[in-house]
Motif scaffolding. Structure first.
Motif, PDB file in Angstrom:
ATOM      1  N   VAL A  22      44.798  29.181  39.619  1.00  0.00           N
ATOM      2  CA  VAL A  22      44.878  30.466  40.619  1.00  0.00           C
ATOM      3  C   VAL A  22      46.407  30.743  41.098  1.00  0.00           C
ATOM      4  CG1 VAL A  22      42.695  29.766  41.642  1.00  0.00           C
ATOM      5  CG2 VAL A  22      44.533  28.614  42.627  1.00  0.00           C
ATOM      6  N   VAL A  23      46.571  31.837  41.209  1.00  0.00           N
ATOM      7  CA  VAL A  23      48.026  32.259  41.515  1.00  0.00           C
ATOM      8  C   VAL A  23      47.986  33.223  42.891  1.00  0.00           C
ATOM      9  CG1 VAL A  23      50.015  33.494  41.052  1.00  0.00           C
ATOM     10  CG2 VAL A  23      48.641  32.421  39.333  1.00  0.00           C
ATOM     11  N   PRO A  24      48.469  32.537  43.983  1.00  0.00           N
ATOM     12  CA  PRO A  24      48.419  33.550  45.336  1.00  0.00           C
ATOM     13  C   PRO A  24      49.431  34.399  45.234  1.00  0.00           C
ATOM     14  CG  PRO A  24      49.110  31.369  45.823  1.00  0.00           C
ATOM     15  CD  PRO A  24      48.951  31.257  44.194  1.00  0.00           C
ATOM     16  N   LEU A  25      49.215  35.469  46.012  1.00  0.00           N
ATOM     17  CA  LEU A  25      50.271  36.579  45.977  1.00  0.00           C
ATOM     18  C   LEU A  25      50.027  37.714  47.213  1.00  0.00           C
ATOM     19  CD1 LEU A  25      49.045  37.026  42.688  1.00  0.00           C
ATOM     20  CD2 LEU A  25      51.023  37.894  42.360  1.00  0.00           C
ATOM     21  N   GLY A  26      51.106  37.765  47.919  1.00  0.00           N
ATOM     22  CA  GLY A  26      50.947  38.689  49.032  1.00  0.00           C
ATOM     23  C   GLY A  26      52.018  39.344  49.243  1.00  0.00           C
ATOM     24  N   SER A  27      52.771  39.568  50.370  1.00  0.00           N
ATOM     25  CA  SER A  27      53.914  40.483  50.700  1.00  0.00           C
ATOM     26  C   SER A  27      54.652  39.882  51.759  1.00  0.00           C
ATOM     27  CB  SER A  27      53.501  41.972  51.125  1.00  0.00           C
ATOM     28  OG  SER A  27      52.709  41.765  52.385  1.00  0.00           O
ATOM     29  N   THR A  28      55.780  40.469  51.924  1.00  0.00           N
ATOM     30  CA  THR A  28      56.472  40.359  53.364  1.00  0.00           C
ATOM     31  C   THR A  28      57.145  41.774  53.849  1.00  0.00           C
ATOM     32  OG1 THR A  28      57.369  38.186  52.257  1.00  0.00           O
ATOM     33  CG2 THR A  28      58.518  39.030  54.102  1.00  0.00           C
ATOM     34  N   GLU A  29      56.049  42.091  54.757  1.00  0.00           N
ATOM     35  CA  GLU A  29      55.985  43.453  55.223  1.00  0.00           C
ATOM     36  C   GLU A  29      55.416  43.546  56.688  1.00  0.00           C
ATOM     37  OE1 GLU A  29      53.262  45.487  52.608  1.00  0.00           O
ATOM     38  OE2 GLU A  29      51.738  44.804  53.721  1.00  0.00           O
ATOM     39  N   GLN A  30      55.849  44.635  57.301  1.00  0.00           N
ATOM     40  CA  GLN A  30      55.406  44.571  58.819  1.00  0.00           C
ATOM     41  C   GLN A  30      53.820  44.823  58.825  1.00  0.00           C
ATOM     42  OE1 GLN A  30      53.850  47.577  60.529  1.00  0.00           O
ATOM     43  NE2 GLN A  30      53.352  48.764  58.704  1.00  0.00           N
ATOM     44  N   HIS A  31      53.431  44.125  59.843  1.00  0.00           N
ATOM     45  CA  HIS A  31      52.032  44.141  60.409  1.00  0.00           C
ATOM     46  C   HIS A  31      51.888  44.503  61.687  1.00  0.00           C
ATOM     47  CE1 HIS A  31      51.243  42.641  56.245  1.00  0.00           C
ATOM     48  NE2 HIS A  31      50.011  42.750  56.635  1.00  0.00           N
ATOM     49  N   GLY A  32      52.859  45.642  62.284  1.00  0.00           N
ATOM     50  CA  GLY A  32      52.736  45.809  63.979  1.00  0.00           C
ATOM     51  C   GLY A  32      53.361  44.723  64.461  1.00  0.00           C
ATOM     52  N   PRO A  33      53.210  45.066  65.912  1.00  0.00           N
ATOM     53  CA  PRO A  33      54.004  44.440  66.852  1.00  0.00           C
ATOM     54  C   PRO A  33      53.492  42.946  67.171  1.00  0.00           C
ATOM     55  CG  PRO A  33      52.676  46.001  67.970  1.00  0.00           C
ATOM     56  CD  PRO A  33      52.325  46.159  66.596  1.00  0.00           C
ATOM     57  N   HIS A  34      52.270  42.622  66.640  1.00  0.00           N
ATOM     58  CA  HIS A  34      51.492  41.638  67.106  1.00  0.00           C
ATOM     59  C   HIS A  34      51.618  40.322  65.854  1.00  0.00           C
ATOM     60  CE1 HIS A  34      48.705  44.021  64.757  1.00  0.00           C
ATOM     61  NE2 HIS A  34      47.722  42.900  64.902  1.00  0.00           N
ATOM     62  N   LEU A  35      51.750  40.735  64.653  1.00  0.00           N
ATOM     63  CA  LEU A  35      51.723  39.680  63.489  1.00  0.00           C
ATOM     64  C   LEU A  35      52.837  39.604  62.728  1.00  0.00           C
ATOM     65  CD1 LEU A  35      48.245  40.869  61.798  1.00  0.00           C
ATOM     66  CD2 LEU A  35      48.567  38.937  63.333  1.00  0.00           C
ATOM     67  N   PRO A  36      53.205  38.373  62.060  1.00  0.00           N
ATOM     68  CA  PRO A  36      54.452  38.329  61.344  1.00  0.00           C
ATOM     69  C   PRO A  36      54.511  39.108  60.103  1.00  0.00           C
ATOM     70  CG  PRO A  36      53.019  36.622  61.116  1.00  0.00           C
ATOM     71  CD  PRO A  36      52.311  37.319  61.967  1.00  0.00           C
ATOM     72  N   LEU A  37      55.572  39.265  59.575  1.00  0.00           N
ATOM     73  CA  LEU A  37      55.800  39.738  58.128  1.00  0.00           C
ATOM     74  C   LEU A  37      55.067  39.066  57.019  1.00  0.00           C
ATOM     75  CD1 LEU A  37      57.966  41.365  59.822  1.00  0.00           C
ATOM     76  CD2 LEU A  37      59.387  41.762  57.873  1.00  0.00           C
ATOM     77  N   ALA A  38      54.865  37.789  57.463  1.00  0.00           N
ATOM     78  CA  ALA A  38      54.317  36.887  56.391  1.00  0.00           C
ATOM     79  C   ALA A  38      52.763  36.663  56.249  1.00  0.00           C
ATOM     80  CB  ALA A  38      54.558  35.440  56.788  1.00  0.00           C
ATOM     81  N   THR A  39      52.030  37.869  56.977  1.00  0.00           N
ATOM     82  CA  THR A  39      50.662  37.850  56.989  1.00  0.00           C
ATOM     83  C   THR A  39      49.941  37.826  55.754  1.00  0.00           C
ATOM     84  OG1 THR A  39      50.440  38.939  59.257  1.00  0.00           O
ATOM     85  CG2 THR A  39      48.705  39.291  57.906  1.00  0.00           C
ATOM     86  N   ASP A  40      50.303  38.572  54.632  1.00  0.00           N
ATOM     87  CA  ASP A  40      49.656  38.774  53.774  1.00  0.00           C
ATOM     88  C   ASP A  40      49.792  37.503  52.776  1.00  0.00           C
ATOM     89  OD1 ASP A  40      48.667  41.153  54.187  1.00  0.00           O
ATOM     90  OD2 ASP A  40      49.972  42.181  52.888  1.00  0.00           O
ATOM     91  N   HIS A  41      51.025  37.030  52.653  1.00  0.00           N
ATOM     92  CA  HIS A  41      51.159  35.764  51.754  1.00  0.00           C
ATOM     93  C   HIS A  41      50.662  34.384  52.448  1.00  0.00           C
ATOM     94  CE1 HIS A  41      55.672  35.531  53.494  1.00  0.00           C
ATOM     95  NE2 HIS A  41      55.119  34.228  53.624  1.00  0.00           N
ATOM     96  N   PHE A 106      44.425  35.954  39.964  1.00  0.00           N
ATOM     97  CA  PHE A 106      45.281  36.324  41.034  1.00  0.00           C
ATOM     98  C   PHE A 106      44.647  36.227  42.504  1.00  0.00           C
ATOM     99  CE2 PHE A 106      47.155  38.501  37.200  1.00  0.00           C
ATOM    100  CZ  PHE A 106      48.071  37.495  36.943  1.00  0.00           C
ATOM    101  N   VAL A 107      45.068  35.446  43.308  1.00  0.00           N
ATOM    102  CA  VAL A 107      44.423  35.400  44.615  1.00  0.00           C
ATOM    103  C   VAL A 107      45.337  36.338  45.599  1.00  0.00           C
ATOM    104  CG1 VAL A 107      43.851  34.038  46.816  1.00  0.00           C
ATOM    105  CG2 VAL A 107      43.423  33.283  44.305  1.00  0.00           C
ATOM    106  N   ASN A 108      44.933  37.473  45.806  1.00  0.00           N
ATOM    107  CA  ASN A 108      45.863  38.680  46.482  1.00  0.00           C
ATOM    108  C   ASN A 108      45.458  39.088  47.819  1.00  0.00           C
ATOM    109  OD1 ASN A 108      47.798  40.696  46.342  1.00  0.00           O
ATOM    110  ND2 ASN A 108      46.014  42.236  45.451  1.00  0.00           N
ATOM    111  N   ALA A 109      46.324  39.170  48.610  1.00  0.00           N
ATOM    112  CA  ALA A 109      46.041  39.662  49.953  1.00  0.00           C
ATOM    113  C   ALA A 109      46.936  40.679  50.473  1.00  0.00           C
ATOM    114  CB  ALA A 109      46.244  38.516  50.907  1.00  0.00           C
ATOM    115  N   HIS A 110      47.271  41.616  49.309  1.00  0.00           N
ATOM    116  CA  HIS A 110      48.268  42.762  49.674  1.00  0.00           C
ATOM    117  C   HIS A 110      47.648  44.152  48.672  1.00  0.00           C
ATOM    118  CE1 HIS A 110      51.155  45.785  50.538  1.00  0.00           C
ATOM    119  NE2 HIS A 110      51.698  45.409  49.088  1.00  0.00           N
ATOM    120  N   GLY A 111      46.972  45.000  49.277  1.00  0.00           N
ATOM    121  CA  GLY A 111      46.753  45.880  48.634  1.00  0.00           C
ATOM    122  C   GLY A 111      47.509  46.838  47.701  1.00  0.00           C
TER     123      GLY A 111
END
Length: 264
Positions: A22-41, A106-111
């Protein structure tokens, strides 16, 4: 089994017995004023590591930066362009094939990654290297998501907020949930997305001033735990199913005509 914690002889023993990773994949991107950029990964890694622990299958390090140029107007968002992302993931996955792995999830959490992971999977399958498929956590449990939230939102909403409350609650700015809702778009409808049938926007900021959608005040750690357990169960079932399939049944079928192009 996390690959980076193992020794090379231990990994030799693994591929002698099993051929799935399994290969996890996400992003480092804005998730609003309440969540960290790390949310997806964070979500991708937590699900992949948990499913690997439950099944004994191999888990690789996480790809933390994905295809996120549509969030670039918000401070801190990082991204790679699609060709570079596609080539990097393909090259890394071919490493696994070299060592004896012939099927990957691919365990993905970013559209924004979905299309390009599908392209990588097709390339690897078409040349006979391996079978690789993309799995998106919320798409595996759509009924639960709609049961839990009236306005789940496609980005930074209560489903992702709840998941981070469960995985890493200290990173959620819980005092910002109302401002996230009020400064974003609680209920994203087709009116926000199209004009006379045409999709007229490219970036998230064109639809949401703070970059998020959904009603974040519906989030809770209890909902996050329910989502996490349900998605992990789906991933475990997928890994078990994939492990049971003969590799010849997974690779590209032969041409329907045994002599394509011949004249009769």
């Amino acid at each position: 089994m996390y690959i980076a914690d193992q020794t090379w002889p231990e990994l030799g023993d693994y591929v002698a017995e099993s051929s799935l990773a399994v290969v996890p994949l996400g992003s480092t991107e804005q998730h609003g004023p309440h969540l960290p950029l790390a949310t997806d990964h964070l979500i991708a890694e937590a699900l992949a590591r948990e499913a690997a622990d439950r099944t004994g299958f191999l888990c690789t390090p996480t790809v933390n930066v994905g295809v996120s140029p549509h969030h670039r107007q918000f401070h801190g968002t990082m991204w790679v362009d699609p060709p570079q992302f596609r080539d990097y993931v393909e090259s890394m996955t071919r490493n696994l094939a070299y060592h004896g792995v012939d099927r990957v999830v691919f365990v993905n959490a970013h559209g924004g990654n979905v299309q390009y992971l599908r392209e990588v999977g097709r390339r690897l399958r078409d040349d006979g290297t391996m079978y690789a498929i993309e799995w998106m956590w919320d798409e595996s449990i759509p009924d639960l998501v709609t049961d839990l939230f009236d306005h789940p939102g496609p980005h930074g909403g209560p489903k992702e907020t709840s998941m981070i409350m469960h995985i890493a609650r200290d990173l959620v700015r819980e005092g910002e949930l109302e401002s996230a809702r009020d400064g974003g778009v609680p209920d994203l409808s087709d009116d926000h997305l199209r004009e006379h049938g045409a999709r007229t926007f490219y970036d998230a900021v064109e639809n949401s001033g703070n970059g998020v959608f959904g009603d974040q005040t519906d989030a809770s750690p209890e909902a996050g735990e329910e989502l996490f357990e349900a998605a992990t169960d789906q991933l475990v079932h997928l890994l078990s199913w994939l492990d049971d399939q003969p590799i010849d049944d997974l690779l590209a079928p032969a041409h329907v005509d045994p002599q394509p192009g011949s004249r009769r």
